[in-house]
Design a protein around this motif. Structure first.
Motif, mmCIF file in Angstrom:
data_model
loop_
_atom_site.group_PDB
_atom_site.id
_atom_site.type_symbol
_atom_site.label_atom_id
_atom_site.label_comp_id
_atom_site.label_asym_id
_atom_site.label_seq_id
_atom_site.Cartn_x
_atom_site.Cartn_y
_atom_site.Cartn_z
ATOM 1 N N ARG A 177 0.820 -1.216 0.000
ATOM 2 C CA ARG A 177 0.000 0.000 0.000
ATOM 3 C C ARG A 177 0.851 1.262 0.000
ATOM 4 N NH1 ARG A 177 -5.312 -1.027 0.800
ATOM 5 N NH2 ARG A 177 -5.862 -3.082 1.656
ATOM 6 N N GLU A 178 2.081 1.164 0.477
ATOM 7 C CA GLU A 178 2.961 2.328 0.536
ATOM 8 C C GLU A 178 3.673 2.578 -0.795
ATOM 9 O OE1 GLU A 178 5.660 1.430 3.649
ATOM 10 O OE2 GLU A 178 4.101 1.234 5.193
ATOM 11 N N ALA A 179 3.639 1.596 -1.679
ATOM 12 C CA ALA A 179 4.375 1.708 -2.946
ATOM 13 C C ALA A 179 3.510 2.357 -4.021
ATOM 14 C CB ALA A 179 4.831 0.330 -3.411
ATOM 15 N N GLU A 180 4.171 3.026 -4.977
ATOM 16 C CA GLU A 180 3.434 3.660 -6.070
ATOM 17 C C GLU A 180 2.909 2.628 -7.050
ATOM 18 O OE1 GLU A 180 3.957 7.333 -9.244
ATOM 19 O OE2 GLU A 180 5.207 7.195 -7.467
ATOM 20 N N THR A 181 3.622 1.518 -7.205
ATOM 21 C CA THR A 181 3.150 0.438 -8.084
ATOM 22 C C THR A 181 3.675 -0.885 -7.556
ATOM 23 O OG1 THR A 181 3.142 -0.405 -10.353
ATOM 24 C CG2 THR A 181 5.148 0.684 -9.611
ATOM 25 N N ILE A 182 2.918 -1.960 -7.803
ATOM 26 C CA ILE A 182 3.352 -3.280 -7.344
ATOM 27 C C ILE A 182 3.317 -4.303 -8.487
ATOM 28 C CG2 ILE A 182 2.590 -2.907 -4.971
ATOM 29 C CD1 ILE A 182 0.116 -4.628 -5.638
ATOM 30 N N TYR A 183 3.044 -3.852 -9.710
ATOM 31 C CA TYR A 183 2.854 -4.792 -10.809
ATOM 32 C C TYR A 183 4.172 -5.255 -11.411
ATOM 33 C CZ TYR A 183 -1.871 -3.112 -10.260
ATOM 34 O OH TYR A 183 -3.085 -2.786 -9.729
ATOM 35 N N SER A 184 5.192 -4.429 -11.317
ATOM 36 C CA SER A 184 6.531 -4.806 -11.759
ATOM 37 C C SER A 184 7.462 -4.539 -10.583
ATOM 38 C CB SER A 184 6.954 -3.978 -12.979
ATOM 39 O OG SER A 184 8.236 -4.344 -13.414
ATOM 40 N N ILE A 185 8.056 -5.608 -10.044
ATOM 41 C CA ILE A 185 8.742 -5.500 -8.755
ATOM 42 C C ILE A 185 10.237 -5.763 -8.916
ATOM 43 C CG2 ILE A 185 8.821 -6.389 -6.401
ATOM 44 C CD1 ILE A 185 5.929 -7.362 -6.827
ATOM 45 N N PRO A 186 11.089 -4.809 -8.528
ATOM 46 C CA PRO A 186 12.532 -5.036 -8.576
ATOM 47 C C PRO A 186 12.952 -6.133 -7.595
ATOM 48 C CG PRO A 186 12.018 -2.689 -8.390
ATOM 49 C CD PRO A 186 10.752 -3.432 -8.121
ATOM 50 N N VAL A 187 13.943 -6.914 -8.006
ATOM 51 C CA VAL A 187 14.520 -7.953 -7.164
ATOM 52 C C VAL A 187 15.931 -7.508 -6.786
ATOM 53 C CG1 VAL A 187 15.151 -10.384 -6.982
ATOM 54 C CG2 VAL A 187 13.173 -9.711 -8.367
ATOM 55 N N VAL A 207 8.961 3.986 -22.006
ATOM 56 C CA VAL A 207 7.776 3.984 -22.866
ATOM 57 C C VAL A 207 7.949 3.049 -24.054
ATOM 58 C CG1 VAL A 207 6.386 5.418 -24.406
ATOM 59 C CG2 VAL A 207 7.031 6.293 -22.161
ATOM 60 N N ASP A 208 9.099 3.131 -24.709
ATOM 61 C CA ASP A 208 9.322 2.323 -25.908
ATOM 62 C C ASP A 208 9.292 0.823 -25.610
ATOM 63 O OD1 ASP A 208 9.450 4.448 -27.578
ATOM 64 O OD2 ASP A 208 11.618 4.440 -27.843
ATOM 65 N N ARG A 209 9.764 0.441 -24.435
ATOM 66 C CA ARG A 209 9.830 -0.977 -24.103
ATOM 67 C C ARG A 209 8.641 -1.428 -23.254
ATOM 68 N NH1 ARG A 209 16.315 -2.126 -23.201
ATOM 69 N NH2 ARG A 209 17.037 -0.764 -24.891
ATOM 70 N N GLY A 210 7.728 -0.497 -22.982
ATOM 71 C CA GLY A 210 6.518 -0.859 -22.250
ATOM 72 C C GLY A 210 6.773 -1.352 -20.843
ATOM 73 N N VAL A 211 7.788 -0.785 -20.177
ATOM 74 C CA VAL A 211 8.129 -1.194 -18.816
ATOM 75 C C VAL A 211 7.183 -0.491 -17.839
ATOM 76 C CG1 VAL A 211 9.938 -1.224 -17.064
ATOM 77 C CG2 VAL A 211 10.535 -1.496 -19.474
ATOM 78 N N LEU A 230 19.344 -0.034 -5.588
ATOM 79 C CA LEU A 230 18.017 0.451 -5.932
ATOM 80 C C LEU A 230 17.618 1.614 -5.028
ATOM 81 C CD1 LEU A 230 15.449 -0.145 -7.681
ATOM 82 C CD2 LEU A 230 14.629 -1.503 -5.743
ATOM 83 N N ILE A 231 17.185 2.733 -5.648
ATOM 84 C CA ILE A 231 16.769 3.889 -4.849
ATOM 85 C C ILE A 231 15.375 4.392 -5.239
ATOM 86 C CG2 ILE A 231 19.097 4.697 -4.334
ATOM 87 C CD1 ILE A 231 18.823 6.683 -6.621
ATOM 88 N N GLY A 232 14.787 3.846 -6.322
ATOM 89 C CA GLY A 232 13.462 4.305 -6.715
ATOM 90 C C GLY A 232 13.017 3.650 -8.000
ATOM 91 N N VAL A 233 11.828 4.037 -8.464
ATOM 92 C CA VAL A 233 11.316 3.543 -9.738
ATOM 93 C C VAL A 233 10.687 4.701 -10.500
ATOM 94 C CG1 VAL A 233 10.887 1.185 -8.924
ATOM 95 C CG2 VAL A 233 9.078 2.909 -8.722
ATOM 96 N N LEU A 234 10.783 4.632 -11.813
ATOM 97 C CA LEU A 234 10.084 5.565 -12.698
ATOM 98 C C LEU A 234 8.905 4.806 -13.284
ATOM 99 C CD1 LEU A 234 10.039 8.348 -14.194
ATOM 100 C CD2 LEU A 234 11.275 7.204 -16.039
ATOM 101 N N THR A 235 7.682 5.190 -12.915
ATOM 102 C CA THR A 235 6.510 4.474 -13.396
ATOM 103 C C THR A 235 6.182 4.877 -14.827
ATOM 104 O OG1 THR A 235 5.037 6.160 -12.467
ATOM 105 C CG2 THR A 235 5.559 4.250 -11.081
ATOM 106 N N LEU A 236 5.422 4.037 -15.491
ATOM 107 C CA LEU A 236 5.110 4.267 -16.902
ATOM 108 C C LEU A 236 4.322 5.554 -17.096
ATOM 109 C CD1 LEU A 236 5.244 3.199 -19.791
ATOM 110 C CD2 LEU A 236 3.174 1.879 -19.339
ATOM 111 N N ASP A 237 3.396 5.878 -16.185
ATOM 112 C CA ASP A 237 2.621 7.112 -16.357
ATOM 113 C C ASP A 237 3.487 8.346 -16.187
ATOM 114 O OD1 ASP A 237 2.912 6.482 -13.676
ATOM 115 O OD2 ASP A 237 1.055 7.453 -13.069
ATOM 116 N N ASP A 238 4.452 8.300 -15.246
ATOM 117 C CA ASP A 238 5.376 9.431 -15.095
ATOM 118 C C ASP A 238 6.289 9.544 -16.314
ATOM 119 O OD1 ASP A 238 4.386 10.210 -12.654
ATOM 120 O OD2 ASP A 238 5.830 9.047 -11.488
ATOM 121 N N ALA A 239 6.716 8.395 -16.840
ATOM 122 C CA ALA A 239 7.558 8.406 -18.042
ATOM 123 C C ALA A 239 6.806 9.011 -19.210
ATOM 124 C CB ALA A 239 8.022 6.987 -18.373
ATOM 125 N N ALA A 240 5.527 8.674 -19.345
ATOM 126 C CA ALA A 240 4.720 9.224 -20.436
ATOM 127 C C ALA A 240 4.599 10.740 -20.313
ATOM 128 C CB ALA A 240 3.338 8.583 -20.436
#
Length: 446
Positions: free
Chosen positions: A161-171, A220-224, A236-246
């Protein structure tokens, strides 16, 4: 169009003192649509309209507003009226808004944040403007490479619940170094005893200090769904979500299109922009073009005698300069796009030049043959030969220079879009005329 109509009706209602109907109109719109309507309104009416929103709804609408409009509301209403909305922004959006605010207001807003949000915002603010570190979210979900699928699911339930996205998860490993990426679907469908590492894929990631535009294009180009962002030690220090990238890609595209049209992008909608703001966006480029166009005039002056001997040569000047400018702009646009998506880099300059030489030569030969036949049939085969050879030469030079200019811009830390249509057109005009008259003097003996 519907947004503009709604904004006009809402503004008329507010100007006429019909605040209750105006509030009802806003209440019936989704938060994103309400934000779009507010952005299309005049400043004074927009401020009143925002005050008509209930507190919880104002928070959601504020989140969808452009940072420039957010900054305007903060400056107009004061920090107390928007403190809660500011606290509910994502850290990357909060950092973008802080960039638009005077330092005193920014400090006050940061001071009013909860400790957790202040810490998350500080992480993002620690990176240079324009870097992906400024646009990433430090609120992310991760799993460890030695987790089982079952323990990973428990971790997601606990902290998701604290994360901006959980659908693609860094390992990551236990030193937080990025080792892979796993999809939520794969974890959910896996045997609970299976190790997460068995389902992880090689990560597509970005370094925190690299250009936000470059990282966004890659995302965006790779649909990540979420592009992991790492520090210099691959932690790892963060993630760039697809909507922010767009959003980053859209903003970069708007800026490139504006500069290709010899102007700077407007920060506010056209009808809400002041005359002075629109003038500033255009006049600087006009000065640049006016000064650089002197080169073309000087070239014409040098070959004034040649024109007097063969007046027909003047008829083809617009055609040749147009072909050169368009060819150069096409090459520059293509290479700028390739730079943004990391398809090419500075060290590829020789390969780019060789490719554009071949492309320009091929296009020039095709167009030159047509020019030779048409001009020769009407004005004589001497003129036809000059036109044909000039088109071949101009296309080759323009394509090569147009392809190399974005690389040169990147090398000197300048936005490649600055070197697009205005500069390339002017360069191609001057060099095209030099090539044209030189070939004419050699072929026609004048």
């Amino acid at each position: 169009m519907q947004t503009a109509v709604r904004a006009k009706h809402l503004q008329q209602a507010i100007d006429g003192g019909a605040l209750a109907p105006a509030a009802d109109t806003l209440a019936g719109l989704p938060a994103q649509d309400a934000a779009a309507v507010l952005e299309a309104m005049e400043r004074k009416s927009r401020t009143i309209a925002f005050r008509l929103l209930p507190k919880d709804r104002a928070v959601r609408v504020f989140d969808h507003l452009d940072p420039d409009v957010q900054a305007e509301l903060v400056a107009t209403l004061g920090t107390a009226d928007v403190a809660e909305a500011f606290d509910h922004l994502e850290p990357d959006d909060r950092a973008e808004l802080l960039d638009e605010l005077p330092a005193t207001i920014a400090k006050q807003l940061i001071r009013d944040l909860s400790p957790a949000q202040r810490e998350a915002t500080a992480v993002v603010l620690g990176f240079p403007r324009g870097s992906v570190g400024r646009r990433m979210s430090p609120e992310y979900m991760h799993v460890f490479n030695d987790d089982t699928a079952g323990s990973a699911i428990e971790r997601i339930k606990l902290r998701g619940r604290e994360a901006e996205t959980i659908y693609s998860i860094p390992v990551v490993d236990h030193e937080r170094r990025l080792v892979g990426v796993v999809g939520l679907r794969d974890i959910l469908l896996a045997d609970p005893a299976d190790p997460v590492a068995a389902y992880a894929n090689a990560p597509i990631f970005a370094q925190a200090g690299e250009s936000a535009e470059s990282a966004a294009w890659r995302c965006v180009d790779r649909g990540v769904l979420a592009l992991p962002v790492v520090d210099s030690e691959d932690r790892l220090i963060g993630v760039l979500t697809l909507d922010d990238a767009a959003e980053v890609v859209d903003a970069a595209r708007d800026e490139d299109e504006a500069r290709a049209g010899a102007r700077e992008p407007l920060k506010t909608p056209y009808l809400q922009s002041s005359t002075l703001a629109i003038t500033r966006a255009r006049v600087v480029w006009l000065f640049v073009l006016a000064v650089s166009a002197i080169l073309t005039v000087n070239v014409l002056e040098i070959f004034e005698g040649t024109l007097e001997q063969k007046v027909a040569l003047a008829l083809f000047i617009p055609l040749l300069t147009g072909i050169g400018g368009n060819t150069g702009s096409q090459a520059a646009t293509t290479v700028t796009r390739a730079l943004a998506t990391d398809e090419v880099e500075g060290s590829d300059a020789p390969r780019v030049a060789f490719k554009e030489v071949r492309v320009g030569l091929t296009m020039g030969a095709s167009l030159g043959l047509v020019g030779f036949v048409v001009a020769g049939a009407i004005y004589g085969w001497g003129i036809g030969t000059v036109i044909g050879l000039t088109i071949v030469s101009v296309c080759t030079v323009a394509a090569t220079v147009g392809g190399l200019m974005p690389l040169a811009a990147r090398a000197i830390k300048v936005d490649p879009a600055v070197f697009s249509t205005p500069f390339i057109s002017t360069f191609c005009d001057a060099t095209g005329l030099l090539i044209y008259f030189s070939i004419a003097k050699a072929v026609l003996g004048i």
